[in-house]
Structure formats: C-alpha cells, structure tokens
Design a protein around this motif. Structure first.
Motif, short mmCIF file in Angstrom:
data_model
loop_
_atom_site.label_atom_id
_atom_site.label_comp_id
_atom_site.label_asym_id
_atom_site.label_seq_id
_atom_site.Cartn_x
_atom_site.Cartn_y
_atom_site.Cartn_z
N ALA A 64 37.85 38.31 49.26
CA ALA A 64 38.76 38.82 48.22
C ALA A 64 38.78 37.88 47.02
O ALA A 64 38.75 38.34 45.86
N GLU A 65 38.81 36.58 47.27
CA GLU A 65 38.80 35.62 46.16
C GLU A 65 37.47 35.66 45.41
O GLU A 65 37.44 35.56 44.19
N GLU A 66 36.36 35.83 46.15
CA GLU A 66 35.05 35.98 45.51
C GLU A 66 35.03 37.19 44.58
O GLU A 66 34.44 37.16 43.50
N SER A 67 35.68 38.27 44.99
CA SER A 67 35.74 39.48 44.16
C SER A 67 36.46 39.20 42.84
O SER A 67 36.04 39.68 41.78
N VAL A 68 37.54 38.46 42.92
CA VAL A 68 38.29 38.12 41.71
C VAL A 68 37.40 37.30 40.77
O VAL A 68 37.33 37.58 39.56
N LYS A 69 36.71 36.32 41.31
CA LYS A 69 35.83 35.47 40.49
C LYS A 69 34.71 36.28 39.84
O LYS A 69 34.39 36.08 38.66
N ARG A 70 34.08 37.18 40.61
CA ARG A 70 33.01 38.02 40.05
C ARG A 70 33.54 38.90 38.92
O ARG A 70 32.89 39.07 37.89
N LEU A 71 34.72 39.48 39.13
CA LEU A 71 35.29 40.36 38.11
C LEU A 71 35.55 39.59 36.81
O LEU A 71 35.37 40.14 35.73
N LEU A 94 42.79 43.30 54.68
CA LEU A 94 43.48 42.68 53.55
C LEU A 94 43.44 43.66 52.40
O LEU A 94 42.43 44.36 52.21
N ILE A 95 44.52 43.74 51.66
CA ILE A 95 44.54 44.57 50.46
C ILE A 95 44.88 43.70 49.27
O ILE A 95 45.62 42.72 49.37
N GLN A 96 44.29 44.04 48.13
CA GLN A 96 44.66 43.35 46.90
C GLN A 96 44.56 44.33 45.73
O GLN A 96 43.79 45.28 45.77
N ARG A 97 45.36 44.05 44.72
CA ARG A 97 45.35 44.86 43.50
C ARG A 97 45.13 43.92 42.33
O ARG A 97 45.78 42.89 42.22
N VAL A 104 33.95 49.74 28.51
CA VAL A 104 33.14 50.75 29.18
C VAL A 104 32.56 51.60 28.06
O VAL A 104 33.29 52.31 27.38
N GLY A 105 31.24 51.48 27.89
CA GLY A 105 30.63 52.12 26.73
C GLY A 105 31.12 51.39 25.48
O GLY A 105 31.12 50.17 25.42
N SER A 106 31.61 52.14 24.54
CA SER A 106 32.11 51.53 23.30
C SER A 106 33.63 51.39 23.29
O SER A 106 34.21 50.97 22.30
N ALA A 107 34.28 51.73 24.38
CA ALA A 107 35.75 51.69 24.43
C ALA A 107 36.24 50.59 25.37
O ALA A 107 35.62 50.29 26.38
N ARG A 108 37.37 50.02 25.02
CA ARG A 108 38.03 49.03 25.87
C ARG A 108 39.10 49.76 26.67
O ARG A 108 39.86 50.55 26.13
N HIS A 109 39.16 49.49 27.98
CA HIS A 109 40.11 50.15 28.85
C HIS A 109 40.94 49.12 29.62
O HIS A 109 40.41 48.10 30.05
N ASP A 110 42.21 49.44 29.81
CA ASP A 110 43.06 48.67 30.71
C ASP A 110 42.92 49.33 32.07
O ASP A 110 43.25 50.51 32.23
N LEU A 111 42.42 48.56 33.05
CA LEU A 111 42.08 49.12 34.34
C LEU A 111 42.85 48.45 35.47
O LEU A 111 43.34 47.33 35.32
N VAL A 112 42.91 49.15 36.59
CA VAL A 112 43.50 48.64 37.83
C VAL A 112 42.48 48.88 38.93
O VAL A 112 41.85 49.94 38.99
N GLN A 113 42.35 47.87 39.78
CA GLN A 113 41.46 48.00 40.92
C GLN A 113 42.25 47.70 42.18
O GLN A 113 42.84 46.64 42.32
#
Length: 165
Positions: A64-71, A94-97, A104-113
C-alpha cells in the motif's frame, strides 16, 4: 508488476460496467480493467486488478505504501485519506483511499482512488501467497456515486482453481 495475475481469480462486474483491454484503455501494468458507462467531466471511472507474489507476512502495508509512492511520481497533491486493516488473520486485507490531482489528456482532474489489498492463497499451490490490488479510480464528484458498485465488486472476488488444458 506483471500484467498477469499471480493467482487466478473469479469475480463479477457490477451492472453496466464494461471490461476493456487494459493496454488500449491506458491502464498499463494491470491484469484487468473495466470502465463505468458514464464519464464525469471527461474522466471515466475505472476498476483495475493487479497483483504479485509476496511471501512476507507483513506485505499489505508495504505494498500500500509502495502504491502511494508510485502515484506521487505522476500525480500532484497525493494525500492518504484513510488506511485500515480489515479481514482476519486467515484472510488479511487492507483498504486505503487516496486523493490527488492528475492531468488526463489536456485536462486536470481531482481524483479519488479507493484501493483494496487482498492476501490470496493460490488454490493450486497453497504454499504460494499473492497480494492482489483492486482499485477504483474516479473523479472526486463521482466517487460516492460509484463506490457502492466497487464494494459490490470486491465482495465477489475470490480465488479460482487453475484450468489445465
């Protein structure tokens, strides 16, 4: 991570979600991808599955911590909103948000994973254990709308026996 899953899984997609080829859908390095039928502000919510063999018992926190670092390598303002251990000693999970901004393309998005990490024993070889990550990525505005679909999907994921031909 390899594009193939280390252990076979079976699952059912929520109604309306469509399986897509991960490579053509822009989800490189995952074994499976699906998209929601309705986009939000030019971004399409998606579910992906990937995984790897990890023999160490304390693996889910580390992955999970590796995922945060990659992102953080390709997204802005990555924030770990929540991380919790769930499941049991026999079937740890384990769950994380995470919240972040990304182009994404030419637009900036506020995202949740929303990410769910499962420790899965290989049905064909119980000595082998894998970590599987199930991920829902949405816009911030659409997250609450599709979260129940993702939760329903997660409940259907289980190991499957390999089929030898």
């Amino acid at each position: 991570m390899d594009a193939a899953l280390p252990v076979p899984l079976e699952f059912r997609l929520p109604d309306g979600w469509l399986a897509v080829d991960p490579e053509t859908g822009g989800a490189t390095g995952v074994a499976f991808a699906a998209v929601h039928p309705q986009s939000d502000a030019g971004f399409t919510a998606n579910i992906t599955i990937d995984g790897e063999y990890r023999p160490d018992a304390e693996m889910l926190d580390e992955i999970a911590e590796e995922s945060v670092k990659r992102l953080r390598h390709f997204a802005e303002s990555v924030v770990l909103v929540d991380r919790r251990e769930v499941g049991s000693a026999d079937t740890p999970a384990l769950i994380q948000r995470l919240s972040f901004a990304a182009a994404v393309g030419s637009a900036r998005h506020d995202l949740v994973q929303s990410q769910v990490y499962l420790s899965v024993v290989d049905v064909a070889d119980p000595r082998q254990q894998a970590a599987v990550r199930l991920t829902l990525t949405t816009t911030t505005a659409q997250h609450d709308t599709v979260l129940a679909d993702f939760q329903d999907f997660v409940r259907t994921v289980r190991p499957s026996a390999r089929v030898e031909i």
